[in-house]
Structures are given as structure tokens and as C-alpha cells.
Design an enzyme around this catalytic site. Structure first.
Site: not given
Ligand code: GUN
Length: 280
Positions: A49, A93, A116
């Protein structure tokens, strides 16, 4: 002829386009990534990422935190990032260590910076048909992939295997919004095959290697493999027995090279989307 749903190629195209838009606006989006502990798979994902973000002109800020961090200390990190005007997007995460209440953590991320789409405000807006600030990256990437290959969703029977907040539940909502008839199967589902055999579209997100075998699907079904498992021999394997299923399928994602790269591309698209919302 089975169509290969090539997420690697599509994601590269999306990232080149995104880099062009970021550069044209002289934009400086900044993405904070909180990584708790040393889960090897998460470490690999976070590195990727970070690398992809830099390549498109998004500044990544990775915060590696000790696996024993307390709930309160983690919440404090999120508060600081929420209040920092230089940060446009925040990702924590997953998975988090057992002692951490993940629900409380994602609820603490500002909905404006929730890259997200996991904050209850964004989840609620997705479910109620309002516009979330961001929607979850993996299902969004899957929708983009289906659109790219002109796969019709409306009126199709879609079977999702896995009911996670990250993939299964938002995927169901997004397919429903596009007029599919959606079934969610999970670890307690009896006779999984009786559902998958009637599916026009299968999205499998379980992490059970080769769960989906050729006898479970109907001819020309569209097969989306989200699973990532590490076998004893060290090889990475999806949920789908690709070799045998691909003969029967109408379209199928390779794994790796299907859903994974699309997820990262959507993360960076979402980062720029949040940046644009915050700076307009
Ligand atoms: N772990 C696996 N997939 C994801 C994702 O899309 N977002 C976050 N935050 N963690 C993950």
C-alpha cells in the site's frame, strides 16, 4: 471461452489515471496507515500500500504500533490523526490483536477520513442508500472489475461466501443495490453446494483453500476469488480450485492478480476522494 478478470491490468490503468488527476491538481493527499503488531501478511499488504501510494503521488504515513498496545493508547493515536488537518485518510490494518475491540476502533475514525468505509456512519449510509464518504475497497474493486468486463449484475443470482464487515456484508449490499438477488453463505451454512450451483455470480471470501470446486458451480458462472491462504509449502492459494473451475466458468479472477490489486487501487482512489471532499 472463459474470460480472465484481470485485476492487475485494470488496477494499473486506474492507478495511472489517478496519478494523472493528482498531478494535474497539484494535490498532496496523505494517507495514514496504522499497523498493530507483526502479522506477516499484514506487513506485506501495508508495504505494498505504501509503495503504490507513493507511486501515484499520495504521501503514506505508516504507524507501526506494538502488538500489546492498549485500547486507549490506540484510540489516542486515532484521535491525533483525526485532528491533524494534513491527514486526509486513515486506515487501521485488520486483523487487530484479540485484546483490541475493533468495532470501537473503526467507530473512532472520523467518517470523513474513513478510507475503508468501516465507520458505522459510512456503513449506515451504504445500507440506507445515502452516499458514504467512502465504501469498502475490496467490494468496490470487484464492482469495478465486473463493470470493466461488462458483466451484468441486475437480475443475477449472486452468492457470497463469507460474512465479514470487510468483504461479505458490504459486497452483498453493493450487489443488491445493483439489482442482483443476493445470498450470503458462511461457515454455518448447510449444503453450500446447493446455493453455489444456482449462482450466476459467486464471490468467495473465506480463506479456505480450494473450497470452491468444479462440481459446485454451474456452467458460465462468474467466479470472484477473494481468498488468500498460505499453504504448508509456502504457496499462496485462493478459495477457488482455479485449474478445474476455470474450464466451466464464464469469467473468473486469477488469484493472485485478480481482486488483490483492485483493492489497493480502490484504497488509493478512496484516499483521493476523501482529499477532494475535504479540500473542495
Ligand atoms: N485487512 C484485509 N483487508 C483489509 C482492508 O480492506 N482494510 C483494512 N483496514 N484491513 C484489511
Amino acid at each position: 471461452m472463459t474470460i480472465l478478470l484481470d485485476g492487475k491490468t485494470l488496477s494499473t490503468k486506474i492507478l495511472i489515471d489517478l496519478a494523472g488527476r493528482i498531478s494535474a491538481q497539484n494535490a498532496k493527499p496523505k494517507l495514514a496507515v496504522i499497523m498493530v503488531g507483526d502479522n506477516p501478511a499484514s506487513q506485506i499488504y501495508v508495504k505494498l500500500k505504501e509503495k503504490r501510494a507513493k507511486a501515484v503521488g499520495i504521501e503514506p504515513l505508516v504507524l507501526p504500533l506494538d502488538k500489546n498496545i492498549s485500547q486507549n493508547a490506540l484510540l489516542e493515536h486515532i484521535d491525533i490523526l483525526n485532528e491533524d488537518p494534513a491527514i486526509n485518510a486513515i486506515l487501521v490494518q485488520m486483523p487487530l490483536p484479540e485484546h483490541i475491540d475493533a468495532e470501537q476502533i473503526v467507530s473512532r475514525i472520523s467518517p470523513f477520513k474513513d478510507v475503508d468505509g468501516f465507520n458505522p456512519i459510512n456503513v449506515g449510509n451504504l445500507v440506507s442508500g445515502s452516499t458514504p464518504y467512502a465504501v469498502p475497497c475490496t467490494p468496490l474493486g470487484i464492482i469495478k472489475l465486473l463493470n470493466e468486463y461488462k458483466i451484468t449484475i441486475a437480475e443475477k443470482n449472486a452468492v457470497i461466501i463469507g460474512r465479514s464487515n470487510i468483504v461479505g456484508k458490504p459486497m452483498a449490499q453493493m450487489l443488491l443495490d445493483r439489482n442482483a438477488t443476493v445470498t450470503i453463505c458462511h461457515s454455518k451454512t448447510k449444503n453450500l453446494k446447493s446455493f453455489t450451483q444456482n449462482a450466476d455470480i459467486i464471490v468467495s471470501a473465506t480463506g479456505s483453500p480450494k473450497l470452491i470446486t468444479a462440481d459446485m458451480i454451474k456452467q458460465n458462472a462468474v467466479i470472484i476469488d477473494v481468498g488468500v491462504s498460505k499453504l504448508e509449502n509456502g504457496k499462496i492459494c485462493g478459495d477457488v480450485d482455479f485449474e478445474n473451475v476455470s474450464y466451466l466458468a464464464g469469467a473468473i479472477t486469477p488469484n493472485p492478480g485478480g481482486v488483490g490489486p483492485m483493492t489497493i487501487a480502490m484504497l488509493l482512489e478512496n484516499t483521493f476522494r476523501l482529499y477532494s471532499q475535504q479540500t473542495k
